[in-house]
Design a protein around this motif. Structure first.
Motif, PDB file in Angstrom:
ATOM      1  N   ALA A  67       0.847  -1.193   0.000  1.00  0.00           N
ATOM      2  CA  ALA A  67       0.000   0.000   0.000  1.00  0.00           C
ATOM      3  C   ALA A  67       0.885   1.245   0.000  1.00  0.00           C
ATOM      4  CB  ALA A  67      -0.892   0.002   1.228  1.00  0.00           C
ATOM      5  N   LEU A  68       0.568   2.194  -0.876  1.00  0.00           N
ATOM      6  CA  LEU A  68       1.257   3.487  -0.925  1.00  0.00           C
ATOM      7  C   LEU A  68       0.217   4.589  -0.736  1.00  0.00           C
ATOM      8  CD1 LEU A  68       3.667   2.954  -3.965  1.00  0.00           C
ATOM      9  CD2 LEU A  68       4.242   2.888  -1.544  1.00  0.00           C
ATOM     10  N   PRO A  69      -0.140   4.871   0.512  1.00  0.00           N
ATOM     11  CA  PRO A  69      -1.201   5.851   0.774  1.00  0.00           C
ATOM     12  C   PRO A  69      -0.921   7.238   0.184  1.00  0.00           C
ATOM     13  CG  PRO A  69      -0.567   4.700   2.789  1.00  0.00           C
ATOM     14  CD  PRO A  69       0.384   4.279   1.730  1.00  0.00           C
ATOM     15  N   GLU A  70       0.347   7.658   0.165  1.00  0.00           N
ATOM     16  CA  GLU A  70       0.682   8.980  -0.367  1.00  0.00           C
ATOM     17  C   GLU A  70       0.324   9.099  -1.849  1.00  0.00           C
ATOM     18  OE1 GLU A  70       4.450  12.041  -0.848  1.00  0.00           O
ATOM     19  OE2 GLU A  70       4.720  10.219   0.314  1.00  0.00           O
ATOM     20  N   HIS A  71       0.349   7.970  -2.556  1.00  0.00           N
ATOM     21  CA  HIS A  71       0.005   7.953  -3.979  1.00  0.00           C
ATOM     22  C   HIS A  71      -1.412   7.437  -4.232  1.00  0.00           C
ATOM     23  CE1 HIS A  71       4.090   8.917  -5.383  1.00  0.00           C
ATOM     24  NE2 HIS A  71       4.486   8.219  -4.341  1.00  0.00           N
ATOM     25  N   GLY A  72      -2.076   6.933  -3.195  1.00  0.00           N
ATOM     26  CA  GLY A  72      -3.437   6.441  -3.338  1.00  0.00           C
ATOM     27  C   GLY A  72      -3.552   5.141  -4.106  1.00  0.00           C
ATOM     28  N   VAL A  73      -2.526   4.271  -3.961  1.00  0.00           N
ATOM     29  CA  VAL A  73      -2.536   3.024  -4.729  1.00  0.00           C
ATOM     30  C   VAL A  73      -2.015   1.846  -3.905  1.00  0.00           C
ATOM     31  CG1 VAL A  73      -2.212   4.138  -6.975  1.00  0.00           C
ATOM     32  CG2 VAL A  73      -0.207   3.404  -5.699  1.00  0.00           C
ATOM     33  N   TYR A  74      -2.452   0.666  -4.328  1.00  0.00           N
ATOM     34  CA  TYR A  74      -1.792  -0.581  -3.968  1.00  0.00           C
ATOM     35  C   TYR A  74      -0.929  -0.936  -5.168  1.00  0.00           C
ATOM     36  CZ  TYR A  74      -5.250  -1.345  -0.258  1.00  0.00           C
ATOM     37  OH  TYR A  74      -6.039  -1.233   0.859  1.00  0.00           O
ATOM     38  N   THR A  75       0.278  -1.444  -4.920  1.00  0.00           N
ATOM     39  CA  THR A  75       1.150  -1.837  -6.023  1.00  0.00           C
ATOM     40  C   THR A  75       1.602  -3.281  -5.865  1.00  0.00           C
ATOM     41  OG1 THR A  75       3.204  -1.146  -4.949  1.00  0.00           O
ATOM     42  CG2 THR A  75       2.062   0.506  -6.273  1.00  0.00           C
ATOM     43  N   VAL A  76       1.786  -3.900  -7.015  1.00  0.00           N
ATOM     44  CA  VAL A  76       2.372  -5.229  -7.103  1.00  0.00           C
ATOM     45  C   VAL A  76       3.329  -5.177  -8.294  1.00  0.00           C
ATOM     46  CG1 VAL A  76       1.931  -7.643  -7.725  1.00  0.00           C
ATOM     47  CG2 VAL A  76       0.379  -6.448  -6.168  1.00  0.00           C
ATOM     48  N   PHE A  77       4.545  -5.710  -8.107  1.00  0.00           N
ATOM     49  CA  PHE A  77       5.504  -5.710  -9.211  1.00  0.00           C
ATOM     50  C   PHE A  77       5.662  -7.111  -9.782  1.00  0.00           C
ATOM     51  CE2 PHE A  77       6.552  -1.631  -7.419  1.00  0.00           C
ATOM     52  CZ  PHE A  77       6.767  -0.874  -8.563  1.00  0.00           C
ATOM     53  N   VAL A  78       5.668  -7.171 -11.102  1.00  0.00           N
ATOM     54  CA  VAL A  78       5.865  -8.411 -11.846  1.00  0.00           C
ATOM     55  C   VAL A  78       7.244  -8.315 -12.493  1.00  0.00           C
ATOM     56  CG1 VAL A  78       5.008  -9.872 -13.716  1.00  0.00           C
ATOM     57  CG2 VAL A  78       3.376  -8.544 -12.317  1.00  0.00           C
ATOM     58  N   GLU A  79       8.137  -9.229 -12.129  1.00  0.00           N
ATOM     59  CA  GLU A  79       9.503  -9.212 -12.653  1.00  0.00           C
ATOM     60  C   GLU A  79       9.535  -9.821 -14.060  1.00  0.00           C
ATOM     61  OE1 GLU A  79      12.285  -7.938 -11.284  1.00  0.00           O
ATOM     62  OE2 GLU A  79      11.187  -7.272  -9.508  1.00  0.00           O
ATOM     63  N   LEU A  80      10.172  -9.108 -14.984  1.00  0.00           N
ATOM     64  CA  LEU A  80      10.258  -9.596 -16.361  1.00  0.00           C
ATOM     65  C   LEU A  80      11.691  -9.809 -16.833  1.00  0.00           C
ATOM     66  CD1 LEU A  80       7.522  -7.391 -18.068  1.00  0.00           C
ATOM     67  CD2 LEU A  80       7.324  -9.733 -17.227  1.00  0.00           C
ATOM     68  N   GLY A  81      12.661  -9.699 -15.970  1.00  0.00           N
ATOM     69  CA  GLY A  81      14.052  -9.877 -16.377  1.00  0.00           C
ATOM     70  C   GLY A  81      14.690  -8.557 -16.767  1.00  0.00           C
ATOM     71  N   ASN A  82      14.225  -7.964 -17.870  1.00  0.00           N
ATOM     72  CA  ASN A  82      14.805  -6.700 -18.319  1.00  0.00           C
ATOM     73  C   ASN A  82      14.068  -5.477 -17.795  1.00  0.00           C
ATOM     74  OD1 ASN A  82      12.533  -7.139 -19.879  1.00  0.00           O
ATOM     75  ND2 ASN A  82      13.437  -6.349 -21.749  1.00  0.00           N
ATOM     76  N   THR A  83      12.885  -5.670 -17.227  1.00  0.00           N
ATOM     77  CA  THR A  83      12.105  -4.575 -16.643  1.00  0.00           C
ATOM     78  C   THR A  83      11.013  -5.174 -15.764  1.00  0.00           C
ATOM     79  OG1 THR A  83      11.040  -2.443 -17.125  1.00  0.00           O
ATOM     80  CG2 THR A  83      10.430  -4.309 -18.539  1.00  0.00           C
ATOM     81  N   LYS A  84      10.066  -4.363 -15.347  1.00  0.00           N
ATOM     82  CA  LYS A  84       8.972  -4.839 -14.506  1.00  0.00           C
ATOM     83  C   LYS A  84       7.640  -4.294 -15.027  1.00  0.00           C
ATOM     84  CE  LYS A  84      11.086  -2.928 -10.861  1.00  0.00           C
ATOM     85  NZ  LYS A  84      12.419  -2.661 -11.307  1.00  0.00           N
ATOM     86  N   LEU A  85       6.579  -4.958 -14.639  1.00  0.00           N
ATOM     87  CA  LEU A  85       5.237  -4.407 -14.757  1.00  0.00           C
ATOM     88  C   LEU A  85       4.828  -4.017 -13.349  1.00  0.00           C
ATOM     89  CD1 LEU A  85       3.420  -6.999 -17.055  1.00  0.00           C
ATOM     90  CD2 LEU A  85       4.490  -4.835 -17.716  1.00  0.00           C
ATOM     91  N   GLU A  86       4.153  -2.890 -13.224  1.00  0.00           N
ATOM     92  CA  GLU A  86       3.607  -2.490 -11.936  1.00  0.00           C
ATOM     93  C   GLU A  86       2.094  -2.548 -12.056  1.00  0.00           C
ATOM     94  OE1 GLU A  86       3.994   1.199  -8.763  1.00  0.00           O
ATOM     95  OE2 GLU A  86       3.970   1.686 -10.898  1.00  0.00           O
ATOM     96  N   LEU A  87       1.468  -3.408 -11.256  1.00  0.00           N
ATOM     97  CA  LEU A  87       0.019  -3.490 -11.229  1.00  0.00           C
ATOM     98  C   LEU A  87      -0.474  -2.489 -10.194  1.00  0.00           C
ATOM     99  CD1 LEU A  87      -0.367  -7.383 -11.264  1.00  0.00           C
ATOM    100  CD2 LEU A  87      -0.202  -5.800 -13.214  1.00  0.00           C
ATOM    101  N   LEU A  88      -1.383  -1.618 -10.591  1.00  0.00           N
ATOM    102  CA  LEU A  88      -1.905  -0.563  -9.717  1.00  0.00           C
ATOM    103  C   LEU A  88      -3.385  -0.797  -9.449  1.00  0.00           C
ATOM    104  CD1 LEU A  88      -0.388   2.551 -11.529  1.00  0.00           C
ATOM    105  CD2 LEU A  88       0.442   1.494  -9.416  1.00  0.00           C
TER     106      LEU A  88
END
Length: 165
Positions: A67-88
């Motif tokens: 949880a990132l209350p300052e940004h108003g989001v829950y985040t989850v990161f998906v590792e892809l090797g060369n970068t990530k996806l951030e689920l918001l």
């Protein structure tokens, strides 16, 4: 002298990526450098379902929900090797992700995040170039580092996040 010879003398030299010279040789130098793509953020209406898609169906390494209350989001990161996806996913009624999902019921790409080596210098120079920054000062982002967002109307319709590397 025919058209071909005029084209050969007037046309700029095209360099390939395999050239020994840097691809960025014609980009003017500035006080800060743009780095690698850190992540692509995707707003999702159902965080558990999205986590399951990437973890259980596609076999990706998926982080815990933060949880990132300052940004108003829950985040989850998906590792892809060369970068990530951030689920918001929205956290609270005033979440910018809640308003995004009202317009995009099934979710979708929300922003891209690019690393910079000096976020303060980037802010100063971008302001001089009339690029609107959505906050007066950097905020601490999901990776515990300072971040800013650039107005999508100044970035060809894309919300761009810059993160201190």
């Amino acid at each position: 002298s025919g058209l071909l010879s005029r084209l050969q003398t007037c046309a700029p030299t095209v360099r390939t990526l395999s050239s020994s010279k840097s691809f960025s040789q014609n980009i003017p130098s500035c006080l800060w450098k743009l780095g690698r793509l850190n992540h692509v953020a995707i707003a999702v209406p159902d965080l558990e379902k999205a986590q399951s898609l990437y973890k259980d169906v596609l076999g990706a390494q998926v982080s815990e929900t933060v949880a990132l209350p300052e940004h108003g989001v829950y985040t989850v990161f998906v590792e892809l090797g060369n970068t990530k996806l951030e689920l918001l996913h929205p956290l609270g009624e005033k979440s910018p992700i809640a308003s995004f999902l009202q317009k995009n019921k099934t979710g979708g790409m929300h922003h891209i995040c690019i690393e910079v080596d000096d976020i303060k210098a980037a802010m100063t120079e971008l302001k001089k170039k009339k690029i609107r920054i959505l906050s007066e000062e950097p905020k601490i982002g999901a990776h515990g580092k300072p971040v800013i967002f650039l107005h999508p109307k100044d970035c060809h319709g894309v919300l761009v996040e810059l993160e201190q590397a």
